[in-house]
Design an enzyme around this catalytic site. Structure first.
Site, mmCIF file in Angstrom:
data_model
loop_
_atom_site.group_PDB
_atom_site.id
_atom_site.type_symbol
_atom_site.label_atom_id
_atom_site.label_comp_id
_atom_site.label_asym_id
_atom_site.label_seq_id
_atom_site.Cartn_x
_atom_site.Cartn_y
_atom_site.Cartn_z
ATOM 1 N N HIS A 177 15.642 97.953 31.867
ATOM 2 C CA HIS A 177 17.091 97.966 32.119
ATOM 3 C C HIS A 177 17.891 98.470 30.934
ATOM 4 C CE1 HIS A 177 17.115 95.788 36.003
ATOM 5 N NE2 HIS A 177 15.950 95.350 35.563
ATOM 6 N N ASP A 190 24.304 101.231 26.034
ATOM 7 C CA ASP A 190 24.030 100.498 27.274
ATOM 8 C C ASP A 190 23.021 101.265 28.108
ATOM 9 O OD1 ASP A 190 24.501 98.358 29.050
ATOM 10 O OD2 ASP A 190 26.663 98.495 28.748
HETATM 11 C C1 GDG Z 1 21.402 95.055 31.582
HETATM 12 C C2 GDG Z 1 21.646 96.336 30.790
HETATM 13 C C3 GDG Z 1 22.208 97.495 32.932
HETATM 14 C C4 GDG Z 1 30.228 89.970 33.765
HETATM 15 N N1 GDG Z 1 31.146 88.991 33.657
HETATM 16 C C5 GDG Z 1 30.976 88.194 34.728
HETATM 17 C C6 GDG Z 1 29.933 88.693 35.496
HETATM 18 N N2 GDG Z 1 29.486 89.780 34.879
HETATM 19 C C7 GDG Z 1 28.434 90.632 35.433
HETATM 20 C C8 GDG Z 1 28.973 91.992 35.763
HETATM 21 C C9 GDG Z 1 27.700 92.825 35.818
HETATM 22 C C10 GDG Z 1 26.820 92.099 34.814
HETATM 23 O O1 GDG Z 1 27.408 90.851 34.514
HETATM 24 C C11 GDG Z 1 26.731 92.865 33.523
HETATM 25 O O2 GDG Z 1 25.955 93.976 33.772
HETATM 26 P P1 GDG Z 1 25.872 95.181 32.766
HETATM 27 O O3 GDG Z 1 25.214 96.303 33.474
HETATM 28 O O4 GDG Z 1 27.242 95.518 32.273
HETATM 29 O O5 GDG Z 1 25.090 94.680 31.488
HETATM 30 P P2 GDG Z 1 23.840 93.713 31.048
HETATM 31 O O6 GDG Z 1 24.069 92.318 31.433
HETATM 32 O O7 GDG Z 1 23.735 93.958 29.597
HETATM 33 O O8 GDG Z 1 22.560 94.258 31.847
HETATM 34 C C12 GDG Z 1 22.666 97.237 31.500
HETATM 35 C C13 GDG Z 1 21.873 96.210 33.638
HETATM 36 O O9 GDG Z 1 20.912 95.454 32.895
HETATM 37 C C14 GDG Z 1 21.281 96.472 35.029
HETATM 38 O O10 GDG Z 1 20.170 97.329 34.976
HETATM 39 O O11 GDG Z 1 23.252 98.160 33.623
HETATM 40 O O12 GDG Z 1 22.816 98.453 30.821
HETATM 41 O O13 GDG Z 1 22.100 96.038 29.465
HETATM 42 O O14 GDG Z 1 27.088 92.767 37.079
HETATM 43 O O15 GDG Z 1 29.668 91.936 36.996
HETATM 44 N N3 GDG Z 1 29.504 88.147 36.643
HETATM 45 C C15 GDG Z 1 30.165 87.034 37.077
HETATM 46 N N4 GDG Z 1 31.198 86.474 36.363
HETATM 47 C C16 GDG Z 1 31.640 87.019 35.188
HETATM 48 O O16 GDG Z 1 32.575 86.509 34.566
HETATM 49 N N5 GDG Z 1 29.785 86.458 38.226
#
Ligand code: GDG
Length: 453
Positions: free
Chosen positions: A163, A363
């Site tokens: 990821h 990211d």
């Molecule tokens: C890894 C990789 C890759 C955020 N605040 C809340 C909340 N979130 C959710 C978002 C989103 C998730 O968290 C964050 O996803 P990201 O993709 O931005 O980043 P990582 O957690 O670092 O994930 C990344 C991912 O894996 C998938 O392959 O895209 O690059 O680092 O879904 O919505 N969710 C809730 N409340 C919040 O306050 N429920």
């Protein structure tokens, strides 16, 4: 009949808690978990992971009537949590793979714990399912599992998905055990990354190994008489759900225009730089003062690690300084919320926001960018996106910026806030069309099809 599957992840799709009545499951939310869960419900099989606590003698994982696949667990001792999870996973691989070289710690006892846990997971995977069941190994916690599984069962089908970014060779090399990590992944039939750039980095790393043949064009690696395919499988958001939540959301009226940021509070996400860019916007373009508000939602993450506590303090100090510099009795420039909100609430914010500032320093993909687009049902918002997020490789209609360049990000933000309606709509519509097709469940299915072909 579709083949069942074994999914191996660091965490199970729920956390166990010990209550007076006995063990209880607390389900995890989040896109990736729900998509793997949907896949397993459809095909049957098993999910192997850590339940978040050590089972005591005689304890078993409580059943759920809704279970349509088996749940298998592995345990982690206190020392393994410290050295494998907090250590090698979160203090070595996480910073190194995101190019935060100065934060990466290389400790032999962390590495030993990582190797041992991976070995154990491979052993569990091998013994708890028939060898004709394909195994899907998920993320950087388990990079040695494929080779270890292959050593036991040479005919097993193994797929791995990363990821987070796979770093360029000069960064990867800083890890004394980098060759073992690459060899670990070469136990796969298919190694999958978020973007073509990460595929290139992995192939370059494989080329440095002895007795390995890399075909850059075909994206294959031949080693020990076997072929490993390498490919880009960009993950998508749960488009229909965010679209639906956004349409259902109550419409609240904001007295000013809204710029939104949503992140786990992590140093890779560029939160302080983003705030500085917003401050620069207010400095350079005073017409936005009193009329534009930055809403930053930050979800707690790894809060027991000191470096994350430092980041929280530092970020909150910047919020306070911007608010005290520019705030007036009628307008607070930055609204900051440190909590995990329900996803429908996120969709509500995304729909209302005029601009999303998605400016991570590094990211793998970044799902927030895609969730914003999915929630933009009125097609009037603008996405400002880091060139250093994997999402920038395909979301070409976003306004892009180098997140470390504060002036450039302030400029992009100004351009977003002053863009004409027709251009906003054209860009947003093109992104929505693409992301609607490339949704989360299509990603999981593509990956599975890719691994079985
Ligand atoms: C890894 C990789 C890759 C955020 N605040 C809340 C909340 N979130 C959710 C978002 C989103 C998730 O968290 C964050 O996803 P990201 O993709 O931005 O980043 P990582 O957690 O670092 O994930 C990344 C991912 O894996 C998938 O392959 O895209 O690059 O680092 O879904 O919505 N969710 C809730 N409340 C919040 O306050 N429920």
């Amino acid at each position: 009949v579709e083949t069942p599957l074994l999914v191996a992840t660091n965490r199970l799709p729920f956390t166990l808690v010990r209550e007076a009545r006995g063990l209880e499951r607390r389900p995890s939310t989040g896109g990736v978990v729900s998509s793997l869960d949907a896949l397993l419900r459809h095909r049957g099989g098993a999910w192997l992971g850590w339940p978040g606590l050590m089972l005591r003698h005689g304890e078993t994982i409580p059943h759920d009537l809704a279970d349509t696949y088996r749940v298998e667990s592995f345990g982690l001792s206190e020392a393994e949590i410290a050295h494998y999870y907090d250590g090698f996973c979160n203090r070595t691989l996480w910073p190194l793979f995101h190019d935060f070289v100065e934060r990466a710690r290389f400790a032999a006892d962390d590495w030993c714990a990582y190797r041992e846990v991976n070995e154990r997971v491979a052993l569990e995977a091998a013994s708890r399912t028939n060898r004709d069941v394909p195994v899907f190994v998920n993320d950087y916690h388990l990079m040695l599992v494929p080779a270890s599984l292959r050593a036991r069962q040479s005919d097993r089908r193994v797929t791995f998905f990363l990821h987070i970014p796979f770093p360029p060779l000069d960064v990867l090399r800083l890890c004394p055990w980098h060759q073992e990590l690459v060899k670990g992944l070469l136990g796969c039939d298919l190694v999958a990354f978020q973007t073509g750039r990460h595929v290139e980095h992995f192939l370059a790393a494989a080329e440095t190994l002895a007795e390995v043949e890399v075909d850059r064009t075909a994206r294959t690696v031949r080693s020990a008489g076997r072929v490993t395919r390498v490919g880009a499988f960009p993950i998508g958001a749960d488009f229909e759900r965010f679209d639906h939540w956004a349409r259902e959301a109550p419409r609240r009226s904001w007295s000013s225009r809204v710029v939104i940021g949503v992140d786990r509070l992590d140093y890779t996400k560029g939160l302080c730089e983003r705030l500085r860019a917003f401050e620069r916007l207010l400095d350079e373009y005073p017409e936005h003062r009193g009329h534009t508000t930055l809403v930053q939602l930050a979800a707690p993450s790894r809060p027991h690690l000191p470096e994350y506590q430092d980041l929280k303090r530092e970020f909150e100090a910047v919020v306070n300084s911007v608010n005290s510099r520019f705030g007036t009795p009628g307008w607070m420039p930055v609204h900051y919320q440190y909590e995990l909100l329900p996803q429908p609430r996120l969709a509500e914010f995304f729909r209302a926001a005029d601009v999303a500032l998605v400016t991570p320093l590094s990211d793998g993909m970044n799902l927030v960018a895609k969730e914003y687009v999915a929630s933009q049902v009125d097609e009037r918002g603008v996405l400002v996106l880091s060139t250093t997020a994997g999402a920038a490789e395909t979301m070409t209609e976003a306004l892009t910026t180098d997140p470390r360049d504060i002036d450039a990000t302030a400029e992009a933000l100004h351009r977003a806030l002053t863009m004409h309606e027709a251009e906003r709509q054209a860009r947003m519509r093109a992104m929505r069309d693409r992301e609607r097709r490339n949704h989360l469940h299509a990603w999981a299915q593509r990956l599975l099809d890719g691994s079985l072909s």
